[in-house]
Write a protein that holds these residues in place. Structure first.
Motif, short mmCIF file in Angstrom:
data_model
loop_
_atom_site.label_atom_id
_atom_site.label_comp_id
_atom_site.label_asym_id
_atom_site.label_seq_id
_atom_site.Cartn_x
_atom_site.Cartn_y
_atom_site.Cartn_z
N TRP A 49 0.76 -1.23 -0.09
CA TRP A 49 -0.05 0.11 0.03
C TRP A 49 0.83 1.34 -0.03
N TRP A 53 1.02 4.27 -2.62
CA TRP A 53 0.36 5.48 -2.14
C TRP A 53 1.38 6.58 -2.51
N HIS A 107 -7.09 6.25 -3.37
CA HIS A 107 -7.62 5.57 -2.26
C HIS A 107 -8.63 4.86 -2.09
N GLY A 111 -6.74 1.43 -3.32
CA GLY A 111 -6.91 0.54 -2.34
C GLY A 111 -7.74 -0.88 -2.37
N PHE A 191 -4.82 8.16 3.61
CA PHE A 191 -4.10 7.23 3.71
C PHE A 191 -4.52 6.21 4.67
N GLY A 194 -7.42 4.11 2.58
CA GLY A 194 -6.83 3.55 1.55
C GLY A 194 -6.36 2.15 2.09
N TYR A 195 -5.43 2.35 3.24
CA TYR A 195 -5.12 0.94 3.79
C TYR A 195 -5.86 0.03 4.49
#
Length: 310
Positions: A49, A53, A107, A111, A191, A194-195
């Motif tokens: 990721w 990113w 994201h 993701g 962030f 997205g993770y």
């Protein structure tokens, strides 16, 4: 707060309109597979990721768009899926497969698709012939558009401007947090989103992304974010777009200004007219932001020199 309250009322009374479509027969026909032990740890998912990113918007190819970044983020995992020289041809094939054209929001789109691709590549590595490579490619192609629509609406069309609006008073006072705060908060929030989506889609597979797309909750979030964002933009326009006129009317008894008349009828009328004119041009005539900016500048200079506005 008023915008949030009105958004809540709208979503509450219109909740039935946001329910996603469901397939009644799918639940009865699908057979659950026995879950296999995952090859990737949370640290591996985080590593993939982070690579995606950092590189998603900085490693574009005009031919493949974000594919170089996406493929690079898969490299550490693919090396685990296809270890050793005997698996090198399959490893190379996986790299080529994930270098096809790819473009989405980083994201909400990147993701889930990253997590699903990791899950499918892992499943394919266990039984290479069970999943054709075209399935992985088609899945990415089918999801990148709808998921990008969600991300663009929530992150970049709503959340970003909400954060900017919250920090504008600090910026007007000269506080550095007014410029730094929105960037930092938006980065941290996106962030984390997205993770989270990458981890969940790798763990639960396609069903998580499918439910996310069909869920009425996502539709409610998009609608609510759009309403709240429009409310915030209206508030910002009335607060930070400043236009007034110095034109005066003199009589034998007293002198008044045209601006005071406008303020007594509709406070902020001239800024509203400016905003509506720009919006009308962009939505009805042509979505050319440079032409709109240039037009506003020229009109402002002309009317300012004539003493019509200040």
């Amino acid at each position: 707060m008023v915008g949030g309250f009105l958004t809540f009322l709208y979503i509450t009374f219109k909740s039935n309109e946001f329910q996603g479509e469901t397939d009644e027969d799918e639940d009865d026909e699908d057979e659950e597979e026995e879950p296999a032990e995952k090859l990737l740890s949370k640290k591996d998912i985080l590593k993939s990721w982070v690579i995606w990113w950092f590189s998603a918007e900085t490693c574009h190819s005009f031919e493949r768009m974000q594919a170089p970044s996406f493929c690079t983020s898969l490299v550490p995992a693919l090396k685990k899926f296809y270890p050793g020289e005997e698996n090198k041809p399959r490893y190379i094939e996986a790299l080529k497969r994930n270098m096809t054209f790819f473009n989405t929001e980083a994201h909400w789109g990147g993701g889930p698709i990253l997590g699903l691709t990791l899950a499918l590549e892992e499943k394919k590595s266990r039984n290479y012939e069970a999943i054709p490579g075209e399935v992985i490619m088609n899945l990415k192609t089918g999801l990148m558009g709808p998921l990008a629509g969600i991300g663009d609406t929530i992150s970049w069309s709503t959340l970003m401007y909400l954060l900017i609006g919250l920090f504008l008073p600090l910026a007007k006072k000269g506080n550095p947090l007014g410029g730094i705060g929105p960037i930092v908060l938006l980065t941290v929030i996106c962030f984390g989103i997205g993770y989270f989506l990458t981890q969940k889609c790798y763990t639960f597979g396609y069903s998580f992304a499918e439910n996310m797309l069909k869920s009425g909750l996502v539709n409610k979030i998009i609608a609510g974010a759009s309403i709240l964002g429009l409310f915030m933009m209206g508030g910002l326009a009335s607060t930070y777009v400043t236009v007034s006129t110095p034109i005066k009317f003199a009589t034998s008894a007293y002198t008044t200004t045209l601006q005071s008349i406008f303020d007594s009828i509709v406070p902020g009328l001239l800024p509203l007219i400016v905003v509506l004119c720009v919006w009308g041009y962009l939505s009805k005539v042509k979505r050319n932001y440079f032409a709109a900016t240039l037009g506003v500048t020229i009109v402002s200079l002309v009317l300012g020199c004539l003493g019509v506005i200040i």
